[in-house]
Enzyme design. Structure first.
Site, PDB file in Angstrom:
ATOM      1  N   GLY A  71      -1.063 -38.330  34.651  1.00  0.00           N
ATOM      2  CA  GLY A  71      -0.302 -39.280  33.858  1.00  0.00           C
ATOM      3  C   GLY A  71       0.752 -40.014  34.660  1.00  0.00           C
ATOM      4  O   GLY A  71       1.002 -41.206  34.440  1.00  0.00           O
ATOM      5  N   THR A  72       1.379 -39.328  35.610  1.00  0.00           N
ATOM      6  CA  THR A  72       2.423 -39.969  36.418  1.00  0.00           C
ATOM      7  C   THR A  72       1.853 -41.123  37.222  1.00  0.00           C
ATOM      8  O   THR A  72       2.425 -42.222  37.244  1.00  0.00           O
ATOM      9  CB  THR A  72       3.077 -38.938  37.354  1.00  0.00           C
ATOM     10  OG1 THR A  72       3.802 -37.995  36.563  1.00  0.00           O
ATOM     11  CG2 THR A  72       4.021 -39.615  38.328  1.00  0.00           C
ATOM     12  N   GLN A 179       1.123 -37.518  25.671  1.00  0.00           N
ATOM     13  CA  GLN A 179       1.367 -36.467  24.688  1.00  0.00           C
ATOM     14  C   GLN A 179       0.600 -36.705  23.389  1.00  0.00           C
ATOM     15  O   GLN A 179       0.298 -35.771  22.651  1.00  0.00           O
ATOM     16  CB  GLN A 179       2.861 -36.367  24.393  1.00  0.00           C
ATOM     17  CG  GLN A 179       3.307 -35.016  23.916  1.00  0.00           C
ATOM     18  CD  GLN A 179       3.060 -33.907  24.928  1.00  0.00           C
ATOM     19  OE1 GLN A 179       2.328 -32.962  24.636  1.00  0.00           O
ATOM     20  NE2 GLN A 179       3.634 -34.017  26.107  1.00  0.00           N
ATOM     21  N   SER A 199      -3.402 -37.984  30.363  1.00  0.00           N
ATOM     22  CA  SER A 199      -3.527 -36.913  31.350  1.00  0.00           C
ATOM     23  C   SER A 199      -4.365 -35.783  30.778  1.00  0.00           C
ATOM     24  O   SER A 199      -4.171 -35.373  29.634  1.00  0.00           O
ATOM     25  CB  SER A 199      -2.138 -36.387  31.731  1.00  0.00           C
ATOM     26  OG  SER A 199      -2.231 -35.375  32.700  1.00  0.00           O
ATOM     27  N   THR A 237     -11.550 -40.591  47.538  1.00  0.00           N
ATOM     28  CA  THR A 237     -12.727 -39.887  47.034  1.00  0.00           C
ATOM     29  C   THR A 237     -12.420 -39.260  45.681  1.00  0.00           C
ATOM     30  O   THR A 237     -11.416 -38.574  45.514  1.00  0.00           O
ATOM     31  CB  THR A 237     -13.167 -38.798  48.028  1.00  0.00           C
ATOM     32  OG1 THR A 237     -13.457 -39.407  49.284  1.00  0.00           O
ATOM     33  CG2 THR A 237     -14.397 -38.065  47.513  1.00  0.00           C
ATOM     34  N   CYS A 325      14.538 -28.202  34.427  1.00  0.00           N
ATOM     35  CA  CYS A 325      15.397 -27.109  34.879  1.00  0.00           C
ATOM     36  C   CYS A 325      15.687 -27.324  36.355  1.00  0.00           C
ATOM     37  O   CYS A 325      14.769 -27.388  37.175  1.00  0.00           O
ATOM     38  CB  CYS A 325      14.717 -25.769  34.654  1.00  0.00           C
ATOM     39  SG  CYS A 325      15.784 -24.355  34.955  1.00  0.00           S
TER      40      CYS A 325
END
Length: 386
Positions: A71-72, A179, A199, A237, A325
């Site tokens: 997703g990024t 999401q 994703s 690839t 975190c």
């Protein structure tokens, strides 16, 4: 002690059928899809079939899909790729303050390159106001990027209405649906978006694979340079096994959306009803109706989220704050800050429970009871200290 995992919004377990579909492509059909011999052609056929499967699920032309590493990369490709290719049309972008960091940091990178970004506020439910989008639009706006459903509080944005608003404007519309995929129906033949990111590891597929839908005819500047894979749009690839697993995961989730929506809504009701009966003080964060069914973000006033999560973990419950975190301390959620303000009490006392594959009603009932015990115990300790 059984560990109960309710952090599926962070990542989800691989579905057994997905693993079975992937295994042959690690050893038996291991070829490079760009090779012209039989072994290579077997790999190419697997990718082509996977692309057709996903395109059918999303109801779009298979040529509009670009496989990425997740997703990024899909978000970055959409935002950087489109903006850098079309900066002659303008250098203004609109996004919101509650986007995933894959979007926010891509926008920040564009600001360093001379672009101007408007970060829209949200209300206390986490929703962008349509009027704010309209007022932010300028003649030099080239891209609007707003997430479909928020990963921390589950709020769904008015995507269709925003897309309709942009119909007469030059700006293209990208949405991060990482999401939302598998939790709400994504019919891209009817959804008013130009680009959309997904994703696989959020839908019980493998990590390291995602995709970007790009409306036919839309041109992006490539972010990677090398071979001519993905119709010259994304060099490298292909990860054949992951692509195959992605398609299988997509096939499984689209056929069970209604069933899982009902199940996860029941899970949320169980938690809320139990805490109400146990006289636990709590508040639900996010929109009450326009929300993803599997995400439940709860604030327990007076609680310290770090202590709460640690005690849940000791009780065999894996939940999340929904925020990063860093160096052993939980940073304030930028989503909750945008919703309530920098110093609001909810920011320090909110926990995200997110449901998925493997969760049962019995597990949720145990979570409800254990959480109530922990909140009451921590509350008593706080009273004793004070």
């Amino acid at each position: 002690m059984e560990m109960i995992y309710v952090d599926h919004a962070a990542t989800s377990p691989l579905h057994p059928e997905v693993l079975d579909a992937m295994l042959p492509y690690f050893q038996t059909h291991f070829g490079n899809p760009s090779s012209i011999h039989q072994i290579g052609r077997q790999a190419r056929q697997a990718i082509d079939q996977a692309r057709r499967t996903i395109a059918r699920a999303l109801r779009i032309n298979e040529q509009t899909l670009i496989f990425t590493s997740g997703g990024t990369e899909a978000d970055n490709m959409a935002i950087l790729g489109y903006s850098l290719e079309h900066e002659a049309k303008g250098k203004h972008i609109i996004t919101s303050k509650i986007e995933h960091h894959a979007v926010l940091h891509a926008c920040e990178e564009l600001e360093k390159r001379g672009f101007e970004v408007t970060y829209l506020p949200v209300d206390e439910t986490g929703r962008v106001k349509l009027n704010d989008v309209q007022e932010a639009l300028r003649d030099d706006t080239i891209l609007v990027t707003l997430m479909f459903g928020n990963n921390e509080v589950g709020t769904i944005q008015p995507i269709q209405e925003i897309g309709a608003l942009l119909k007469e404007h030059q700006a293209v519309f990208h949405t991060d649906a990482v999401q939302a995929c598998g939790m709400v129906e994504l019919n891209l033949s009817e959804l008013s978006v130009d680009m959309l990111s997904i994703s696989a590891h959020k839908i019980n597929g493998p990590k390291g694979i995602g995709l970007l839908y790009v409306r036919d005819g839309l041109k992006l500047k490539p972010m990677l340079f090398g071979g001519e894979q993905e119709r010259k749009r994304r060099a490298g690839t292909e990860n054949v096994a992951a692509v195959v697993g992605f398609a299988k995961a997509m096939e499984l989730v689209v056929h069970s959306i209604s069933e899982r929506q009902s199940k996860y809504q029941q899970f949320a009701r169980t938690l809320i009803d139990t805490w109400t009966e146990e006289d636990v003080h709590f508040q639900v964060n996010g929109h009450q109706h326009e929300r993803l069914p599997h995400v439940l973000n709860i604030s327990f006033p007076g609680m310290n989220v770090e202590s709460l999560l640690m005690n849940l973990d000791l009780a065999g419950i894996a939940a999340s704050s929904g925020s990063a975190c860093t160096a052993g301390s939980i940073e304030p959620s930028h989503v909750l800050v945008a919703m309530f303000g920098q110093d609001h009490e909810r920011i320090q006392s909110s926990v995200r429970f997110s449901f998925g594959l493997g969760n049962t009603q019995e597990q949720i009932e145990r979570i409800a009871v254990e959480t109530a015990k922990i909140v009451k115990r921590l509350g008593q300790q706080e009273e004793f200290i004070n």
